[in-house]
Scaffold this motif. Structure first.
Motif, PDB file in Angstrom:
ATOM      1  N   PRO A 326       0.805  -1.223   0.000  1.00 56.45           N
ATOM      2  CA  PRO A 326       0.000   0.000   0.000  1.00 56.45           C
ATOM      3  C   PRO A 326       0.839   1.275   0.000  1.00 56.45           C
ATOM      4  O   PRO A 326       0.394   2.306  -0.519  1.00 56.45           O
ATOM      5  N   PHE A 327       2.044   1.206   0.555  1.00 56.95           N
ATOM      6  CA  PHE A 327       2.904   2.381   0.582  1.00 56.95           C
ATOM      7  C   PHE A 327       3.670   2.549  -0.729  1.00 56.95           C
ATOM      8  O   PHE A 327       4.121   3.652  -1.044  1.00 56.95           O
ATOM      9  N   ILE A 328       3.834   1.461  -1.492  1.00 63.60           N
ATOM     10  CA  ILE A 328       4.302   1.590  -2.871  1.00 63.60           C
ATOM     11  C   ILE A 328       3.291   2.433  -3.647  1.00 63.60           C
ATOM     12  O   ILE A 328       3.642   3.370  -4.363  1.00 63.60           O
ATOM     13  N   LEU A 329       2.017   2.107  -3.487  1.00 59.41           N
ATOM     14  CA  LEU A 329       0.958   2.912  -4.096  1.00 59.41           C
ATOM     15  C   LEU A 329       1.000   4.343  -3.562  1.00 59.41           C
ATOM     16  O   LEU A 329       0.824   5.304  -4.317  1.00 59.41           O
ATOM     17  N   GLY A 330       1.233   4.480  -2.260  1.00 61.45           N
ATOM     18  CA  GLY A 330       1.241   5.788  -1.622  1.00 61.45           C
ATOM     19  C   GLY A 330       2.300   6.731  -2.160  1.00 61.45           C
ATOM     20  O   GLY A 330       2.133   7.954  -2.119  1.00 61.45           O
ATOM     21  N   LEU A 331       3.400   6.184  -2.685  1.00 63.82           N
ATOM     22  CA  LEU A 331       4.481   7.035  -3.190  1.00 63.82           C
ATOM     23  C   LEU A 331       4.074   7.822  -4.431  1.00 63.82           C
ATOM     24  O   LEU A 331       4.849   8.649  -4.914  1.00 63.82           O
ATOM     25  N   GLY A 332       2.879   7.597  -4.922  1.00 61.90           N
ATOM     26  CA  GLY A 332       2.351   8.423  -5.999  1.00 61.90           C
ATOM     27  C   GLY A 332       1.572   9.622  -5.486  1.00 61.90           C
ATOM     28  O   GLY A 332       1.058  10.418  -6.278  1.00 61.90           O
ATOM     29  N   GLN A 333       1.480   9.783  -4.155  1.00 65.72           N
ATOM     30  CA  GLN A 333       0.710  10.867  -3.553  1.00 65.72           C
ATOM     31  C   GLN A 333       1.628  11.795  -2.749  1.00 65.72           C
ATOM     32  O   GLN A 333       2.495  11.322  -2.008  1.00 65.72           O
ATOM     33  N   PRO A 334       1.447  13.115  -2.876  1.00 68.67           N
ATOM     34  CA  PRO A 334       2.332  14.072  -2.174  1.00 68.67           C
ATOM     35  C   PRO A 334       2.430  13.829  -0.676  1.00 68.67           C
ATOM     36  O   PRO A 334       3.493  14.024  -0.085  1.00 68.67           O
ATOM     37  N   HIS A 335       1.329  13.423  -0.053  1.00 68.04           N
ATOM     38  CA  HIS A 335       1.348  13.185   1.396  1.00 68.04           C
ATOM     39  C   HIS A 335       2.433  12.191   1.779  1.00 68.04           C
ATOM     40  O   HIS A 335       3.052  12.314   2.846  1.00 68.04           O
ATOM     41  N   TYR A 336       2.671  11.218   0.914  1.00 68.93           N
ATOM     42  CA  TYR A 336       3.661  10.184   1.210  1.00 68.93           C
ATOM     43  C   TYR A 336       5.033  10.493   0.611  1.00 68.93           C
ATOM     44  O   TYR A 336       6.051  10.349   1.282  1.00 68.93           O
ATOM     45  N   TYR A 337       5.089  10.911  -0.662  1.00 70.30           N
ATOM     46  CA  TYR A 337       6.427  11.101  -1.227  1.00 70.30           C
ATOM     47  C   TYR A 337       7.133  12.347  -0.696  1.00 70.30           C
ATOM     48  O   TYR A 337       8.335  12.503  -0.878  1.00 70.30           O
ATOM     49  N   ASN A 338       6.387  13.216   0.004  1.00 68.93           N
ATOM     50  CA  ASN A 338       7.028  14.350   0.675  1.00 68.93           C
ATOM     51  C   ASN A 338       7.291  14.085   2.153  1.00 68.93           C
ATOM     52  O   ASN A 338       7.748  14.980   2.875  1.00 68.93           O
ATOM     53  N   ASP A 339       7.008  12.873   2.615  1.00 67.16           N
ATOM     54  CA  ASP A 339       7.260  12.525   4.013  1.00 67.16           C
ATOM     55  C   ASP A 339       8.764  12.553   4.300  1.00 67.16           C
ATOM     56  O   ASP A 339       9.571  12.139   3.457  1.00 67.16           O
ATOM     57  N   PRO A 340       9.174  13.035   5.466  1.00 68.41           N
ATOM     58  CA  PRO A 340      10.615  13.121   5.792  1.00 68.41           C
ATOM     59  C   PRO A 340      11.362  11.792   5.725  1.00 68.41           C
ATOM     60  O   PRO A 340      12.575  11.789   5.495  1.00 68.41           O
ATOM     61  N   VAL A 341      10.684  10.658   5.903  1.00 66.94           N
ATOM     62  CA  VAL A 341      11.395   9.373   5.852  1.00 66.94           C
ATOM     63  C   VAL A 341      11.651   8.920   4.415  1.00 66.94           C
ATOM     64  O   VAL A 341      12.379   7.954   4.191  1.00 66.94           O
ATOM     65  N   VAL A 342      11.044   9.606   3.464  1.00 68.26           N
ATOM     66  CA  VAL A 342      11.198   9.235   2.049  1.00 68.26           C
ATOM     67  C   VAL A 342      12.388   9.967   1.455  1.00 68.26           C
ATOM     68  O   VAL A 342      12.454  11.197   1.478  1.00 68.26           O
ATOM     69  N   ARG A 343      13.316   9.214   0.918  1.00 70.07           N
ATOM     70  CA  ARG A 343      14.545   9.793   0.374  1.00 70.07           C
ATOM     71  C   ARG A 343      14.514   9.992  -1.131  1.00 70.07           C
ATOM     72  O   ARG A 343      15.197  10.860  -1.664  1.00 70.07           O
ATOM     73  N   TYR A 344      13.737   9.185  -1.847  1.00 74.77           N
ATOM     74  CA  TYR A 344      13.812   9.199  -3.304  1.00 74.77           C
ATOM     75  C   TYR A 344      12.582   9.791  -3.986  1.00 74.77           C
ATOM     76  O   TYR A 344      12.460   9.739  -5.193  1.00 74.77           O
ATOM     77  N   GLY A 345      11.672  10.366  -3.190  1.00 74.41           N
ATOM     78  CA  GLY A 345      10.577  11.130  -3.756  1.00 74.41           C
ATOM     79  C   GLY A 345       9.517  10.316  -4.474  1.00 74.41           C
ATOM     80  O   GLY A 345       9.249   9.151  -4.158  1.00 74.41           O
ATOM     81  N   TYR A 346       8.925  10.962  -5.449  1.00 76.30           N
ATOM     82  CA  TYR A 346       7.763  10.419  -6.166  1.00 76.30           C
ATOM     83  C   TYR A 346       8.113   9.141  -6.924  1.00 76.30           C
ATOM     84  O   TYR A 346       9.187   8.996  -7.503  1.00 76.30           O
ATOM     85  N   LEU A 347       7.153   8.223  -6.926  1.00 78.19           N
ATOM     86  CA  LEU A 347       7.223   7.006  -7.731  1.00 78.19           C
ATOM     87  C   LEU A 347       5.854   6.783  -8.361  1.00 78.19           C
ATOM     88  O   LEU A 347       4.830   7.030  -7.717  1.00 78.19           O
ATOM     89  N   ARG A 348       5.846   6.329  -9.591  1.00 79.42           N
ATOM     90  CA  ARG A 348       4.579   5.922 -10.183  1.00 79.42           C
ATOM     91  C   ARG A 348       4.184   4.596  -9.534  1.00 79.42           C
ATOM     92  O   ARG A 348       4.315   3.508 -10.094  1.00 79.42           O
ATOM     93  N   GLY A 349       3.727   4.709  -8.311  1.00 77.61           N
ATOM     94  CA  GLY A 349       3.493   3.543  -7.472  1.00 77.61           C
ATOM     95  C   GLY A 349       2.466   2.581  -8.026  1.00 77.61           C
ATOM     96  O   GLY A 349       2.576   1.368  -7.848  1.00 77.61           O
ATOM     97  N   GLU A 350       1.469   3.114  -8.689  1.00 75.10           N
ATOM     98  CA  GLU A 350       0.434   2.259  -9.258  1.00 75.10           C
ATOM     99  C   GLU A 350       1.040   1.315 -10.296  1.00 75.10           C
ATOM    100  O   GLU A 350       0.655   0.145 -10.393  1.00 75.10           O
ATOM    101  N   GLU A 351       2.016   1.826 -11.062  1.00 78.00           N
ATOM    102  CA  GLU A 351       2.667   0.987 -12.064  1.00 78.00           C
ATOM    103  C   GLU A 351       3.467  -0.138 -11.411  1.00 78.00           C
ATOM    104  O   GLU A 351       3.381  -1.298 -11.817  1.00 78.00           O
ATOM    105  N   THR A 352       4.260   0.202 -10.394  1.00 74.58           N
ATOM    106  CA  THR A 352       5.090  -0.808  -9.736  1.00 74.58           C
ATOM    107  C   THR A 352       4.235  -1.830  -8.999  1.00 74.58           C
ATOM    108  O   THR A 352       4.510  -3.037  -9.042  1.00 74.58           O
ATOM    109  N   TYR A 353       3.193  -1.364  -8.334  1.00 77.81           N
ATOM    110  CA  TYR A 353       2.267  -2.272  -7.644  1.00 77.81           C
ATOM    111  C   TYR A 353       1.641  -3.237  -8.650  1.00 77.81           C
ATOM    112  O   TYR A 353       1.599  -4.452  -8.432  1.00 77.81           O
ATOM    113  N   GLY A 354       1.144  -2.720  -9.765  1.00 80.06           N
ATOM    114  CA  GLY A 354       0.529  -3.554 -10.781  1.00 80.06           C
ATOM    115  C   GLY A 354       1.515  -4.490 -11.456  1.00 80.06           C
ATOM    116  O   GLY A 354       1.164  -5.605 -11.849  1.00 80.06           O
TER     117      GLY A 354
END
Length: 411
Positions: A326-354
């Motif tokens: 679910p957090f792979i999916l979350g990396l496509g949303q600003p709330h998650y990819y801007n979180d301080p614990v995230v080092r590599y930023g945005y990911l097209r999470g829906e693509e990787t999850y699928g």
């Protein structure tokens, strides 16, 4: 890293569709010395950037600005900046920051040369208000310091709306099914009655044995990547059956003239899979680890580790795919990819999850359709894998059948 002097808070200017400078006046920046005294330090204009051979741009991580996908920088602002860097004969270094305030501060302190992001004029209070080339932008545009008139002039000469429109069209094509891979897709199963998945089954068996993977899993991965087309090329430049990036292939010892060779491409890919398994050796279960390896093969190790960090932060088990996905999916949303614990930023999470789900589904289909190893191939004995420290066993036909039934009864 190129040394950058710190400047006093200077005025930056918006450009049209890109930039324009308010005046051509030379200015000097000042840094605070060890005893608190200000010392002069020149800032980089176009000539200094060209002499250094590097343009430093910054933007925000996001789906339309910049992100990394399996080692390849992507999206509109990065590609525009890369085009401009090429036009002035330098390489590009792109950095990402948390918000607009950090971008403006870094620009005016001289740590970066330009902001590759359309910033509205009202967000730059106290700064020169420019005229813009693109009247439809409402005053939004990239930003440079007012004391870099040559850089602003070069950007104005280079930029035209057609460049942006062309890159936006290419970005939309990448989001179509298939991810922008140019390939001739073959049937997912060549001959069910004879137990043949593809023309490359013997390579999957041999190289699968080397890493202890079911050859049908490698086949499922290959079909997802290239549709069994050995000449496939992706928008990012990934090549061949297993869609290897040229830099990854070179790292694995595969030369550019061999990257489309089916056996060598598969062999290099399995070496890469072995490396990924080592990087996720903290995942205790082999079944679980496969999911993380597949996700990293598609989206990159850093993004998968970011999802694991988010899972841990929110009280989930980062070593279980069901709780990390679910957090792979979350990396496509600003709330998650801007979180301080995230080092590599945005990911097209829906693509990787699928991607992971599709390979797992096709693997299950191959296991039910094709029993065990192909004719004439003997299973390897159980062995200790010296590369990653865990035991791997290549299963024979009867064992594979039993394992397949067990997994279907107990998913």
């Amino acid at each position: 890293m190129r040394h950058r002097p710190c400047a006093s808070w200077a005025t930056c200017v918006a450009i049209a569709g890109i930039l324009i400078s308010c005046n051509g006046k030379e200015e000097k920046a000042y840094t605070t010395g060890v005893f608190g005294h200000e010392t002069e330090a020149p800032l980089y204009d176009l000539d200094g950037i060209q002499e250094a051979g590097e343009l430093i741009a910054a933007t925000l991580s996001g789906p339309e600005t910049y992100y990394e996908h399996n080692g390849k920088e992507a999206e509109l602002q990065f590609e525009l900046a890369e085009h401009f860097a090429v036009s002035i004969g330098v390489r590009l270094r792109m950095e990402t920051m948390r918000d607009t305030a950090e971008l403006l501060k870094s620009l005016n302190e001289g740590h970066i040369d330009l902001i590759a992001l359309d910033i509205p004029a009202h967000k730059t209070s106290g700064m020169c208000q420019p005229a813009t080339q693109d009247t439809t932008s409402g005053g939004s545009g990239w930003r440079v310091r007012k004391n870099t008139p040559l850089l602003a002039e070069a950007l104005n000469r280079w930029y035209n709306p057609e460049i942006k429109a062309s890159l936006q069209k290419r970005a939309r094509q990448r989001l179509l099914p298939g991810g922008g891979v140019k390939r001739k897709v073959r049937a997912p199963l060549q001959n069910r009655s004879k137990g043949i998945i593809s023309p490359y089954d013997a390579h999957f068996v041999r190289h699968g044995q080397a890493i202890g993977w079911d050859w049908r899993l490698l086949a499922a991965l290959c079909y997802q990547e290239s549709g069994f087309d050995p000449t496939a090329v992706s928008w990012a430049g990934a090549c061949g059956l297993m869609q290897l990036m040229p830099a990854t292939a070179a790292h694995l010892g595969l030369s550019a003239d061999q990257i489309y060779n089916p056996e060598k491409n598969i062999g290099a890919a399995t070496q890469y899979i072995r490396e990924l398994e080592r990087k996720f050796s903290d995942i205790p279960g082999r079944t679980e680890r496969i999911n993380f390896v597949l996700a990293a093969y598609n989206g990159g190790t850093g993004h998968v580790r970011d999802a694991m960090a988010l899972a841990r932060k929110y009280g989930k088990n980062p070593h279980l795919w069901a709780e990390t996905a679910p957090f792979i999916l979350g990396l496509g949303q600003p709330h998650y990819y801007n979180d301080p614990v995230v080092r590599y930023g945005y990911l097209r999470g829906e693509e990787t999850y699928g991607y992971v789900a599709s390979i797992q589904s096709r693997w299950q289909f191959y296991r039910s359709a094709v029993k065990g190893n192909i004719t004439g191939t003997q299973p390897a004995p159980a062995r200790k894998n010296s590369h990653n420290g865990f035991k791997s066993k290549v299963l024979g036909p009867e064992e594979l059948e039993a394992r397949s039934k067990q997994e279907q009864n107990h998913p």
